[in-house]
Design a protein around this motif. Structure first.
Motif, PDB file in Angstrom:
ATOM      1  N   VAL A  21      18.664  50.478  10.058  1.00  0.00           N
ATOM      2  CA  VAL A  21      19.939  51.024  10.532  1.00  0.00           C
ATOM      3  C   VAL A  21      19.755  52.428  11.087  1.00  0.00           C
ATOM      4  N   ASP A  22      20.372  52.692  12.211  1.00  0.00           N
ATOM      5  CA  ASP A  22      20.395  53.995  12.876  1.00  0.00           C
ATOM      6  C   ASP A  22      19.031  54.485  13.343  1.00  0.00           C
ATOM      7  N   TYR A  23      17.992  53.656  13.279  1.00  0.00           N
ATOM      8  CA  TYR A  23      16.691  54.106  13.762  1.00  0.00           C
ATOM      9  C   TYR A  23      16.786  54.365  15.254  1.00  0.00           C
ATOM     10  N   PHE A  62      17.159  62.249   7.216  1.00  0.00           N
ATOM     11  CA  PHE A  62      18.204  61.632   8.028  1.00  0.00           C
ATOM     12  C   PHE A  62      18.875  60.581   7.159  1.00  0.00           C
ATOM     13  N   ILE A  63      20.181  60.708   6.986  1.00  0.00           N
ATOM     14  CA  ILE A  63      20.934  59.734   6.185  1.00  0.00           C
ATOM     15  C   ILE A  63      21.663  58.798   7.146  1.00  0.00           C
ATOM     16  N   PRO A  64      21.417  57.482   7.053  1.00  0.00           N
ATOM     17  CA  PRO A  64      22.067  56.527   7.962  1.00  0.00           C
ATOM     18  C   PRO A  64      23.585  56.497   7.789  1.00  0.00           C
ATOM     19  N   SER A  65      24.263  55.991   8.781  1.00  0.00           N
ATOM     20  CA  SER A  65      25.723  55.925   8.770  1.00  0.00           C
ATOM     21  C   SER A  65      26.264  55.020   7.664  1.00  0.00           C
ATOM     22  N   THR A  66      25.424  54.188   7.067  1.00  0.00           N
ATOM     23  CA  THR A  66      25.864  53.289   6.001  1.00  0.00           C
ATOM     24  C   THR A  66      26.129  54.020   4.679  1.00  0.00           C
ATOM     25  N   ASN A 126      25.268  62.491  12.227  1.00  0.00           N
ATOM     26  CA  ASN A 126      24.154  61.540  12.158  1.00  0.00           C
ATOM     27  C   ASN A 126      22.987  62.122  12.920  1.00  0.00           C
ATOM     28  N   LYS A 127      22.287  63.047  12.259  1.00  0.00           N
ATOM     29  CA  LYS A 127      21.137  63.685  12.873  1.00  0.00           C
ATOM     30  C   LYS A 127      20.197  64.147  11.766  1.00  0.00           C
ATOM     31  N   TRP A 128      18.997  64.542  12.163  1.00  0.00           N
ATOM     32  CA  TRP A 128      18.022  65.077  11.220  1.00  0.00           C
ATOM     33  C   TRP A 128      18.490  66.439  10.732  1.00  0.00           C
ATOM     34  N   ASN A 129      18.354  66.662   9.430  1.00  0.00           N
ATOM     35  CA  ASN A 129      18.738  67.925   8.808  1.00  0.00           C
ATOM     36  C   ASN A 129      17.578  68.449   7.983  1.00  0.00           C
ATOM     37  N   VAL A 130      17.544  69.742   7.753  1.00  0.00           N
ATOM     38  CA  VAL A 130      16.589  70.362   6.839  1.00  0.00           C
ATOM     39  C   VAL A 130      17.408  71.207   5.868  1.00  0.00           C
ATOM     40  N   TYR A 164      18.576  53.007   1.618  1.00  0.00           N
ATOM     41  CA  TYR A 164      17.437  53.789   2.089  1.00  0.00           C
ATOM     42  C   TYR A 164      17.894  54.914   3.009  1.00  0.00           C
ATOM     43  N   PHE A 165      17.027  55.908   3.150  1.00  0.00           N
ATOM     44  CA  PHE A 165      17.211  56.986   4.104  1.00  0.00           C
ATOM     45  C   PHE A 165      15.839  57.361   4.636  1.00  0.00           C
ATOM     46  N   TYR A 166      15.790  58.265   5.603  1.00  0.00           N
ATOM     47  CA  TYR A 166      14.541  58.622   6.252  1.00  0.00           C
ATOM     48  C   TYR A 166      14.113  60.030   5.844  1.00  0.00           C
ATOM     49  N   LEU A 167      12.826  60.219   5.665  1.00  0.00           N
ATOM     50  CA  LEU A 167      12.275  61.521   5.334  1.00  0.00           C
ATOM     51  C   LEU A 167      11.281  61.967   6.385  1.00  0.00           C
ATOM     52  N   GLY A 168      11.244  63.259   6.604  1.00  0.00           N
ATOM     53  CA  GLY A 168      10.294  63.863   7.514  1.00  0.00           C
ATOM     54  C   GLY A 168       9.447  64.874   6.751  1.00  0.00           C
ATOM     55  N   LYS A 169       9.279  66.042   7.330  1.00  0.00           N
ATOM     56  CA  LYS A 169       8.423  67.069   6.731  1.00  0.00           C
ATOM     57  C   LYS A 169       9.050  67.694   5.493  1.00  0.00           C
TER      58      LYS A 169
END
Length: 173
Positions: A21-23, A62-66, A126-130, A164-169
């Motif tokens: 989702v949201d990828y 990044f947290i998906p819209s779900t 709905n965007k990448w955050n730090v 699930y959610f997405y992780l970066g650095k």
């Protein structure tokens, strides 16, 4: 904090992909997906003894819209939870005012029939955050502090949320 050096770490884990989702193809190539109860690991192989010390951890995510609420995570350093609050840290969903802006960039708020400005509705970003990692009650104004005092450091981020959610650095400051 005892260390003045800042570091960026990259995650190891399941790579984010278009089936999720949201990828978006604009996602960083190093991004990973944090599934429910899965851990994502960040590793420092050779931490110089001069860099041993206390660090704030800042996480790119990044947290998906779900998601209806903030993501909940747990942080372990070399397999150990350093303090009880590290068992429930939040990755907040961020919002912004849903308003238009005038030609000068100022927000234009709707008004009532009496000319009073109304509170704007909010829209989820709905965007990448730090953000810095805070304990779940936000009882302090500063992020929590982790002690890093070994040559090899493994920082594990465990997703305690049901989705699930997405992780970066991961940034050490």
């Amino acid at each position: 904090l005892t260390s003045s050096s800042e570091k960026q770490l990259y995650p190891t884990g399941n790579k984010a992909n278009a089936d999720l989702v949201d990828y978006d193809d604009s996602f960083p190539s190093y991004s990973v997906v944090a599934l429910g109860n899965n851990s994502i690991t960040y590793t420092i192989e050779n931490l110089d003894k001069n860099d041993y010390g206390r660090y704030y951890l800042y996480l790119e995510y990044f947290i998906p819209s779900t998601f209806a609420a903030s993501a909940l995570i747990k942080v372990d350093i070399n397999g150990v939870t350093q303090f009880n609050e590290a068992n429930s840290l939040l990755l907040p969903i961020l919002y912004e005012d849903n308003v238009t802006k005038d030609s000068d960039g100022n927000k234009v708020f709707e008004t009532t029939r009496y000319g009073d400005e109304m509170s704007p509705s909010q829209k989820k970003l709905n965007k990448w955050n730090v953000v810095g990692l805070y304990e779940s009650t936000y009882s302090t104004t500063m992020p929590v502090v982790f002690e890093l005092n070994k040559e090899k450091i493994e920082i594990s981020i465990t997703n305690l949320s049901s989705d699930y959610f997405y992780l970066g650095k991961l940034f050490l400051k």
